[in-house]
Design a protein around this motif. Structure first.
Motif, mmCIF file in Angstrom:
data_model
loop_
_atom_site.group_PDB
_atom_site.id
_atom_site.type_symbol
_atom_site.label_atom_id
_atom_site.label_comp_id
_atom_site.label_asym_id
_atom_site.label_seq_id
_atom_site.Cartn_x
_atom_site.Cartn_y
_atom_site.Cartn_z
ATOM 1 N N GLN A 134 0.578 -1.203 0.063
ATOM 2 C CA GLN A 134 0.000 -0.117 0.187
ATOM 3 C C GLN A 134 0.947 1.147 0.088
ATOM 4 O O GLN A 134 2.111 1.257 0.542
ATOM 5 N N TYR A 135 0.281 2.269 -0.718
ATOM 6 C CA TYR A 135 1.162 3.707 -0.670
ATOM 7 C C TYR A 135 0.035 4.615 -0.643
ATOM 8 O O TYR A 135 -0.884 4.616 -1.920
ATOM 9 N N ASN A 136 0.003 5.626 -0.085
ATOM 10 C CA ASN A 136 -0.984 6.610 0.128
ATOM 11 C C ASN A 136 -2.523 6.247 0.028
ATOM 12 O O ASN A 136 -3.130 6.789 -0.699
ATOM 13 N N GLY A 137 -2.798 5.264 0.444
ATOM 14 C CA GLY A 137 -4.114 4.632 0.636
ATOM 15 C C GLY A 137 -4.613 3.643 -0.615
ATOM 16 O O GLY A 137 -5.635 3.281 -0.557
ATOM 17 N N ASN A 138 -3.714 3.769 -1.464
ATOM 18 C CA ASN A 138 -4.037 2.868 -2.687
ATOM 19 C C ASN A 138 -3.297 1.467 -2.259
ATOM 20 O O ASN A 138 -2.256 1.234 -1.885
ATOM 21 N N SER A 139 -3.839 0.537 -2.790
ATOM 22 C CA SER A 139 -3.421 -1.047 -2.569
ATOM 23 C C SER A 139 -2.709 -1.304 -3.995
ATOM 24 O O SER A 139 -3.588 -1.136 -5.195
ATOM 25 N N TYR A 140 -1.850 -2.068 -3.957
ATOM 26 C CA TYR A 140 -1.270 -2.514 -5.267
ATOM 27 C C TYR A 140 -0.675 -4.183 -4.910
ATOM 28 O O TYR A 140 -0.507 -4.571 -3.972
ATOM 29 N N LEU A 141 -0.643 -4.766 -6.123
ATOM 30 C CA LEU A 141 -0.217 -6.241 -5.915
ATOM 31 C C LEU A 141 0.737 -6.571 -6.952
ATOM 32 O O LEU A 141 0.717 -6.225 -8.202
ATOM 33 N N PHE A 142 1.880 -7.423 -6.568
ATOM 34 C CA PHE A 142 2.770 -7.772 -7.633
ATOM 35 C C PHE A 142 2.957 -9.194 -7.595
ATOM 36 O O PHE A 142 3.035 -9.632 -6.538
ATOM 37 N N LYS A 143 2.901 -9.862 -8.701
ATOM 38 C CA LYS A 143 2.904 -11.311 -8.714
ATOM 39 C C LYS A 143 3.785 -11.726 -9.683
ATOM 40 O O LYS A 143 3.771 -11.272 -10.952
ATOM 41 N N GLU A 144 4.704 -12.513 -9.441
ATOM 42 C CA GLU A 144 5.565 -13.106 -10.555
ATOM 43 C C GLU A 144 6.080 -14.638 -9.990
ATOM 44 O O GLU A 144 6.230 -14.803 -8.997
ATOM 45 N N SER A 145 6.377 -15.425 -11.052
ATOM 46 C CA SER A 145 7.027 -16.774 -11.003
ATOM 47 C C SER A 145 8.640 -16.397 -11.375
ATOM 48 O O SER A 145 8.815 -15.922 -12.391
ATOM 49 N N ILE A 146 9.422 -16.598 -10.483
ATOM 50 C CA ILE A 146 10.852 -16.580 -10.656
ATOM 51 C C ILE A 146 11.590 -17.866 -10.499
ATOM 52 O O ILE A 146 11.205 -18.699 -9.715
ATOM 53 N N ASP A 147 12.642 -17.903 -11.124
ATOM 54 C CA ASP A 147 13.537 -19.090 -11.175
ATOM 55 C C ASP A 147 14.869 -18.514 -10.339
ATOM 56 O O ASP A 147 15.547 -17.585 -10.962
ATOM 57 N N TYR A 148 15.092 -19.068 -9.323
ATOM 58 C CA TYR A 148 16.303 -18.496 -8.561
ATOM 59 C C TYR A 148 17.499 -19.584 -8.641
ATOM 60 O O TYR A 148 17.262 -20.311 -8.649
#
Length: 148
Positions: A134-148
Motif C-alpha cells: 500500500q502507498y498513500n491509501g492505494n493498494s497494489y499487488l505484484f505477482k511473479e514466478s521466478i527461477d532463483y
C-alpha cells in the motif's frame, strides 16, 4: 518346459499388474512425490480474488512497477523510485511450489528503496512471489514466478 500362448498372456497380465502396483505404491509412499495444495483456505481466497484483480490493475497503472534482480547477497526487490519508500507498507509472500516448508511471509519495512531477501532463505528453483503493498491509501499487488 514349453509355454503356450494362454500361459504367455497370463504372464503378461501378471507382469503388467505388478508394474502398476509398484508404480502406485512408490507414488504413495515416497515423500519425493508428495505435493500439497496451493493453499489450505482455497475457497476463502477465491472470494477475495476480485480485490487482487483490482490491486493488479492499480499496479499496471503505475509509471514504474516493482522490479527484482538476483545478486550474490540474495534477491533484491526494488520498489518504484518515483515514490517515497518510507510510506510503503504491506506484506511479501514467497511460495515454493515443490516444498511447503520453504514458504515464508514477511512484513515490508523499508529503510531504503529496495528489500533484500538473503540468499540463505532461498533455495535454487522456482518461486512464486506475491507482494501486496500500500502507498498513500492505494493498494497494489505484484505477482511473479521466478527461477532463483
Amino acid at each position: 518346459m514349453k509355454i503356450n500362448w494362454g500361459t504367455g498372456i497370463v504372464l503378461a497380465f501378471i507382469g503388467f499388474i505388478a508394474f502398476i502396483m509398484y508404480f502406485i505404491i512408490t507414488m504413495n509412499v515416497n515423500d519425493k512425490y508428495d505435493h500439497d495444495l496451493v493453499t489450505e483456505d482455497y475457497y476463502a481466497e477465491e472470494l477475495a480474488y476480485q480485490k487482487d484483480i483490482d490491486k493488479l490493475k492499480n499496479a499496471k497503472n503505475l509509471s514504474q512497477n516493482i522490479t527484482y534482480k538476483k545478486t550474490e547477497e540474495g534477491l533484491i526487490i526494488m520498489f518504484p523510485s518515483n515514490i517515497d519508500y518510507k510510506k510503503i507498507t504491506g506484506k511479501m509472500f514467497l511460495y515454493r511450489p515443490s516444498n511447503k516448508q520453504l514458504d515464508f511471509e514477511t512484513t515490508i519495512s523499508l529503510s531504503n528503496p529496495h528489500l533484500l531477501i538473503p540468499d540463505s532463505r532461498l533455495v535454487d528453483g522456482r518461486w512464486n512471489i506475491k507482494i501486496d503493498w500500500q502507498y498513500n491509501g492505494n493498494s497494489y499487488l505484484f505477482k511473479e514466478s521466478i527461477d532463483y
